[in-house]
Scaffold this active site. Structure first.
Site, PDB file in Angstrom:
ATOM      1  N   CYS A  71      26.275  24.937  29.682  1.00 54.97           N
ATOM      2  CA  CYS A  71      26.748  26.219  28.976  1.00 54.97           C
ATOM      3  C   CYS A  71      26.845  26.203  27.510  1.00 54.97           C
ATOM      4  CB  CYS A  71      27.672  26.759  29.899  1.00 54.97           C
ATOM      5  SG  CYS A  71      27.634  26.689  31.462  1.00 54.97           S
ATOM      6  N   CYS A 142      44.234  32.604  42.263  1.00 56.06           N
ATOM      7  CA  CYS A 142      42.824  32.654  41.650  1.00 56.06           C
ATOM      8  C   CYS A 142      41.995  31.238  41.259  1.00 56.06           C
ATOM      9  CB  CYS A 142      42.518  33.613  40.473  1.00 56.06           C
ATOM     10  SG  CYS A 142      41.017  33.857  39.968  1.00 56.06           S
ATOM     11  N   ARG A 274      39.539  42.921  32.369  1.00 54.20           N
ATOM     12  CA  ARG A 274      40.556  42.067  31.631  1.00 54.20           C
ATOM     13  C   ARG A 274      39.950  41.921  30.279  1.00 54.20           C
ATOM     14  NH1 ARG A 274      40.876  37.520  34.649  1.00 54.20           N
ATOM     15  NH2 ARG A 274      42.720  38.493  35.975  1.00 54.20           N
TER      16      ARG A 274
HETATM   17 FE1  SF4 Z   1      29.705  25.671  32.358  1.00 57.07          FE
HETATM   18 FE2  SF4 Z   1      32.140  26.044  33.637  1.00 57.07          FE
HETATM   19 FE3  SF4 Z   1      30.904  23.762  33.266  1.00 57.07          FE
HETATM   20 FE4  SF4 Z   1      31.938  25.122  31.174  1.00 57.07          FE
HETATM   21  S1  SF4 Z   1      33.137  24.266  32.766  1.00 57.07           S
HETATM   22  S2  SF4 Z   1      30.088  23.714  31.016  1.00 57.07           S
HETATM   23  S3  SF4 Z   1      31.492  27.050  31.777  1.00 57.07           S
HETATM   24  S4  SF4 Z   1      30.135  25.094  34.229  1.00 57.07           S
END
Ligand code: SF4
Ligand code: SAM
Ligand code: DTB
Length: 365
Positions: A71, A142, A274
């Site tokens: 990501c 959560c 949010r």
């Molecule tokens: Fe992606 Fe979540 Fe890993 Fe960050 S922690 S690289 S957002 S999967």
């Protein structure tokens, strides 16, 4: 706008939620004059919520860094050198101690995040114990642990997990520019598994990643297509972390961010929207506009997962300044206790601020 039009829109604000918004309809909302858009969002907000109540959650990273996913926004991805200290899964006692501290500071929900693609079975056993111990404190729980299959979702639900967070992040079209190691369909499948297991869904996205206005509309369209709507919709402003591929992306105009909050409020009238990551970089006026646009939830506490969040004292001052109050939980046995701790802290801070103002006036006189 005529009085008749206002009256028609007030009726519209009470209509049941829709899941079939077209991209054209959503883009037309984004294109409204700003004042009209905010007015409409306020009408919808007031038809469903106490407009001055804000739900308060605190986040904790229970397993930090070295994530196999790519990501492009994320400081925790193992693909980028962000200088982050990696940490193994935290011990249960440490998590429970942090949850107690968050509860004492006035949070009603405790959100635990792990930098995983998906949880391994042996880790899940530990995580389930965390859920039941945090829940036993009287907090809502959560978790965000990456992808979960049906069996994992059922085990989390059985342990008492209230919410599972898994974001769509951006539009289907822009998604491939941001993440290549899992697909949009994978994300939708996790959300379906969470819903099927009976948990509440928390899903939203990130704005300011270089996406086009149409991508913001398409992200909100995808979220609004979920049936039922996610109970919680986090709208994050990208936190630009050095070392990530998005560290130098152009800033999103705050007015565009506020427009997206208002459109989210109109599309998902009964969901908590949010005002999520990015508040530390936002001035008070932008945050006040976000609440006016229909945001009614925040992360509270000095840290998000690995990046900063406004100090709790600053947030209490902002609540006092805006006349906001923490949302009262309907199901919590310790409701009165939860309410009194944040309200007590708020009241103390407000009276201190008043005394300081009086003292100041006195010296002026
Ligand atoms: Fe992606 Fe979540 Fe890993 Fe960050 S922690 S690289 S957002 S999967
Ligand atoms: N690994 C799990 C996952 O991705 O599902 C859970 C943790 S992940 C950090 C949770 C969410 O945080 C991401 O989906 C993303 O929306 C948000 N996020 C991560 N880094 C961010 C950043 N730099 N700015 C804003 N939001 C961010
Ligand atoms: C969400 O939408 N935002 C939170 C929570 N869900 C897990 C995470 C924000 C992370 C910001 C970057 C960081 O602190 O690492």
């Amino acid at each position: 706008m005529s009085d008749l039009m206002h009256a028609t829109q007030a009726d519209e604000a009470r209509k049941p939620p829709r899941h079939d918004w077209s991209l054209g309809e959503i883009e037309a909302l984004f294109a409204l004059p700003f004042n009209d858009l905010l007015f409409r969002a306020q009408q919808v907000h007031r038809a469903h919520f106490d407009a001055n109540a804000v739900q308060v959650s605190t986040l904790l990273s229970i397993k930090t860094g070295a994530c196999p996913e790519d990501c492009k926004y994320c400081p925790q991805s193992g693909h980028y050198a962000t200088g982050l200290d990696k940490e193994k899964l935290l011990e249960i006692e440490k998590v429970v101690a942090q949850a107690k501290a968050a509860q004492e500071a006035g949070a009603s929900r405790f959100c635990m995040g792990a930098a995983w693609r998906s949880p391994r079975e042996k880790d899940l056993d530990v995580v389930l114990e965390m859920v039941s111990q945090v829940k036993a404190l009287g907090l809502e729980t959560c978790m965000t642990l990456g992808m979960v299959d049906g069996a994992q979702a059922s085990r989390l639900a059985a342990a008492g997990l209230d919410y599972y967070n898994h974001n769509l992040d951006t539009s289907p079209d822009y998604y491939g520019e941001i993440i290549t190691t899992r697909t949009y369909a994978d994300r939708l499948e996790t959300l379906a598994n969470v819903r099927e297991a009976g948990m509440k869904v928390c899903s939203g996205g990130i704005l300011g990643m270089g996406e086009a206005p149409r991508d913001r509309a398409a992200l909100l369209q995808q979220l609004a297509r979920l049936e039922p709507h996610p109970e919680s919709v986090p709208i994050n402003m990208l936190v630009k972390v050095p070392g990530t591929p998005l560290e130098n992306v152009e800033d999103l105009d705050p007015i565009e961010f506020i427009r997206a909050i208002a459109v989210a409020r109109i599309l998902m009238p009964a969901s908590h929207v949010r005002l999520s990551a990015g508040r530390e970089q936002m001035d008070e006026s932008t945050q006040a506009l976000a609440f006016l646009a229909g945001a009614n939830s925040i992360f509270y506490g000095d840290r998000l997962l690995t990046t900063g969040n406004p100090q709790a004292t600053r947030d209490r001052a902002l609540f006092a300044k805006l006349g906001l109050h923490p949302e009262r939980r309907s199901t919590c046995q310790d409701d009165a206790q939860q309410q009194s701790s944040l309200e007590g802290a708020l009241a103390r801070q407000t009276s201190q601020a008043r005394s300081a103002a009086l003292a100041y006036d006195a010296t002026q006189a």
